[in-house]
Design an enzyme around this catalytic site. Structure first.
Site, short mmCIF file in Angstrom:
data_model
loop_
_atom_site.label_atom_id
_atom_site.label_comp_id
_atom_site.label_asym_id
_atom_site.label_seq_id
_atom_site.Cartn_x
_atom_site.Cartn_y
_atom_site.Cartn_z
N GLU A 1 39.23 47.30 40.63
CA GLU A 1 40.57 46.98 40.16
C GLU A 1 40.82 47.58 38.78
OE1 GLU A 1 43.60 43.15 40.11
OE2 GLU A 1 41.45 42.79 39.92
N TYR B 1 43.13 34.14 33.37
CA TYR B 1 43.06 34.56 31.97
C TYR B 1 42.86 33.34 31.07
CZ TYR B 1 44.25 39.28 33.28
OH TYR B 1 44.21 40.54 33.83
N ASP C 1 47.62 42.92 40.93
CA ASP C 1 48.48 41.90 41.53
C ASP C 1 49.88 42.00 40.94
OD1 ASP C 1 48.14 40.89 38.98
OD2 ASP C 1 46.68 39.38 39.59
N ASP D 1 49.57 43.13 35.10
CA ASP D 1 48.35 43.35 34.33
C ASP D 1 47.32 44.17 35.08
OD1 ASP D 1 47.95 40.77 35.93
OD2 ASP D 1 45.92 41.16 35.20
#
Length: 490
Positions: A471, A232, A83, A80
């Site tokens: 990120e 999430y 990571d 996603d």
């Protein structure tokens, strides 16, 4: 004229020319190039066995045993963000946005339309695997987020645990199943002409996923929250995904078969808003919150038109009822974490709604003020131009676009040397020096759009230790794909 005066005039003329030249240069944005790079980014996020057509060649095969611990095949899909964990919820939202981009603005993609379809299919192939055990089970996640986040490790070297997390009839997850419904239904429309058989499979599975989401209602926060929270966690509840998934099934089936489910979910949402007083959530749109997206999508079928107008009124800068904030440089500001996901999502919705209003010869009414649909297009253009370099820092927030862009993004594969440059294994903690290094990332994650400026300002600290700003994520890029595609031809 004296020599001093002549020199002064010459210097002023040169400075004026330089200012005009700089402005002209800043105005020349290549949306087609931005579209191409934004799609290339998804190749850098691929998990699984990479195809021979892989263009981002510093990435290699990874996570080839995903699902093994649960005796299922969950290889493929996307990481996603920076990571190495795979979450079905944001991945499905990424697929929905890619599909919607193709549906609305695919005609403007040209040759990149093929790349967009490839990016979408890499995603939906995984979502089909994640729903292969319906009607009872949906796989929501692969990988232990805590051990993964404790390592700075290439996906190709990954040796952290890869447990499988699922929701089922006794431990439901309506938000993840509802978003997968939306993704598969939207993708079925996107693939309808190019691959009818695949489109039919997607639609059939979407219906199964929606039945599961609706029949066994509950949040995956309660079922697998130890794994998905706080990463999430679902903050907006799951009724918005039930409405969103139903709305997409209505569009995919060209019927109103699912309208009663959409209406029921929205009634529950509005009741909760009355109880809590949180009416602002009605106008949000993100991987977690589908309210505004559902209203704009439904308005195309003549439903929830008032709510769609409200969305437009809270985001238009000139609106007397605007509630959304902007940075001094003009960027939408909503959240301290990955704010550009909001920028892209709002810009995309603005264009979709503007397109619909223009076709219907409608206007936007905010209080006593009326606006033409073109105001929404102006808003989207101001945002995409900011992202590509029209901002106080004169930098692009897309890696590899322009002469100045982020060099230290929070992304393991990009920040560690590639297998080609460093063939030997890099263990979990052996990657830490690369994380701490002041040097730019050795691998360019071309097309990645980072989280953006810091906390409502126009300042960006190019630091991989600040993931909220540095990120990239798949769902940031997915929304911008449609925005870039629109401006290629407009």
């Amino acid at each position: 004229m004296s020599m001093e005066r002549r020199s002064y005039v010459v210097v002023c003329a040169v400075l004026l020319w330089m200012s005009i030249a700089s402005l002209g240069s800043a105005q020349k944005l290549d949306y087609k190039l931005a579209l191409s790079k934004s799609l290339l980014f998804f190749e850098g996020q691929r998990s699984g066995k990479l195809p021979p057509t892989q263009r981002m060649t510093w990435r290699k095969d990874s996570a080839l045993r995903d699902g093994h611990e649960g005796r299922v095949d969950l290889t493929g899909g996307y990481y996603d963000a920076g990571d190495n964990v795979k979450y079905s919820f944001p991945m499905a939202f990424t697929a929905t946005m890619l599909a919607w981009s193709i549906i609305e603005f695919g005609d403007g993609m040209g040759d990149e339309g093929v790349r967009a379809a490839e990016a979408l299919r890499w995603n939906t192939d995984f979502l089909l695997k994640a729903t292969a055990h319906l009607p009872n089970t949906v796989y929501a996640m692969v990988g232990n987020p805590y051990s993964d986040h404790d390592c700075w490790e290439r996906p190709e070297d990954m040796d952290t645990p890869r447990p499988v997390y699922a929701v089922n009839t006794t431990h439901p997850g309506s938000e993840v199943a509802g978003e997968i419904t939306a993704a598969l239904a939207a993708a079925s429309i996107a693939f309808r002409s190019s691959d009818p058989a695949y489109a039919q499979l997607l639609l059939s599975r979407a219906k199964q996923a929606y039945h599961f989401a609706n029949t066994y209602q509950g949040s995956y926060n309660d079922s697998i929250g130890h794994a998905v929270c706080p990463f999430y966690c679902d903050f907006s509840g799951y009724q918005d995904e039930l409405a969103w998934g139903g709305a997409w099934l209505n569009k995919a089936t060209n019927s109103q078969k699912y309208r009663k489910y959409v209406d029921r979910a929205i009634r529950k949402i509005k009741l909760m808003e009355e109880i809590t007083g949180d009416h602002y959530i009605d106008t949000e749109f993100s991987w977690d919150n589908k309210h505004a997206g559902t209203y704009v999508l439904s308005s195309q079928a003549g439903q929830y038109k008032t709510e769609a107008q409200t969305f437009a009124c809270v985001v238009l800068p000139e609106s007397p009822t605007r509630t959304i904030k902007y940075t001094p440089g003009g960027l939408i500001f909503k959240t301290q974490a990955s704010n550009n996901q909001v920028t892209g999502a709002v810009s995309f919705l603005a264009l979709v709604y503007a397109k619909h209003l223009a076709q219907a010869k409608g206007t936007i009414t905010c209080g006593n003020t009326k606006f033409p649909p073109s105001k929404l297009i102006d808003l989207a253009k101001s945002q995409v131009d900011y992202i590509l370099g029209h901002n106080p820092l004169r930098m692009s927030y897309m890696v590899g676009y322009g002469s100045k862009f982020p060099q230290h993004i929070h992304h393991r594969a990009s920040a560690l040397p590639s297998l080609h440059a460093h063939p030997s294994f890099i263990a979990c903690k052996d990657g830490t020096p690369y994380y701490s290094s002041p040097k730019p990332n050795p691998n360019e994650l071309t097309g990645a759009i980072v989280g953006g400026p810091n906390n409502g300002t126009d300042y960006y600290d190019d630091d991989r230790n600040r993931p909220s700003q540095s990120e990239p994520t798949t769902y940031i890029n997915a929304a911008f794909v449609g925005v870039f595609a629109y401006f290629v031809n407009h």
